[in-house]
Enzyme design. Structure first.
Site, PDB file in Angstrom:
ATOM      1  CB  ILE A  18       7.172 -11.934  -9.828  1.00 52.88           C
ATOM      2  CG1 ILE A  18       8.578 -12.160 -10.146  1.00 52.88           C
ATOM      3  CG2 ILE A  18       6.058 -12.618 -10.741  1.00 52.88           C
ATOM      4  CD1 ILE A  18       8.988 -13.536 -10.098  1.00 52.88           C
ATOM      5  CB  SER A  19       9.087  -7.130 -12.683  1.00 55.68           C
ATOM      6  OG  SER A  19       8.924  -6.026 -11.502  1.00 55.68           O
TER       7      SER A  19
END
EC number: 2.1.1.77
Length: 208
Positions: free
Chosen positions: A58-59
């Site tokens: 997840i960025s």
């Protein structure tokens, strides 16, 4: 009900140059822990990329906010996301536009994201299991395309699926990656370098 952790995150984003209030509100309202395993919940509002399984991440919230802001979205913008992942970036986009289309090459991630987004009452998102390099031609053209993994080169299919005036945000490179913003003007594509970034690779094909 206030969320002090989310408030701190939004303050951090503002201090680091994010100005679009709609983007800041979307991130504040979204429970990032819902997109992470229980073991990662204590890091949910840190500005870090975190693992979500299958070698994907997840960025970090900053890059989600930055890329979303650069898309210059309007309520009626037609948006394509390449790399659904956990669905976090998808959910940020879905708060800003009428409908989001998202492609994920790993079937299990696509199913998990689809379930998670419905649990959070997002019904303006269409997801598809497929090869992100090919985009989603049957739903084209798009006002904005966002790619959440790094490509060795710019996929031509994505350029062709942009509307005239459309924007593509994509990390390009191997170890040294540049975040590019590409704007279509007729048959010309104008590219500008935003900053250096680090993303997982955009792999061609699809996985069951």
């Amino acid at each position: 009900m206030s969320n002090p952790q989310a408030e701190r995150l939004v303050t951090f984003l503002i201090e680091n140059g994010i100005q679009d209030q709609k983007v800041l509100d979307a991130i504040y309202l979204l429970p990032r822990e819902s997109f992470l395993s229980q073991a990662m919940h204590h890091q949910a509002y840190d500005n870090n990329a975190l693992p979500i399984g299958q070698g994907q991440t997840i960025s970090q919230p900053y890059i989600v906010a930055k890329m979303t802001e650069l898309l210059e979205l309007q309520q009626d913008s037609r948006v394509l996301e390449i790399g659904t992942g956990s669905g976090y970036q998808t959910a940020v986009l879905a708060q800003l536009v009428d409908h989001v289309y998202s492609v994920e090459r790993i079937k299990s991630l696509q199913w998990d994201a689809k379930r998670r987004l419905k649990q959070l009452d997002f019904y303006n998102i269409s997801t598809k299991h497929g090869d992100g390099w090919q985009g989603w031609s049957s739903k084209a053209p798009f006002d904005a395309i966002i790619v959440t993994a790094a490509a060795e080169s710019i996929p031509q299919a994505l350029l062709q699926q942009l509307k005239d005036g459309g924007r593509l945000l994509i990390p390009v490179g191997d170890d040294e990656q540049q975040l590019l913003k590409i704007v279509r003007h007729g048959d010309e594509f104008l590219s500008s370098v935003i900053e250096m970034v680090r993303f997982v690779p955009l792999v061609p094909g699809e996985l069951a």
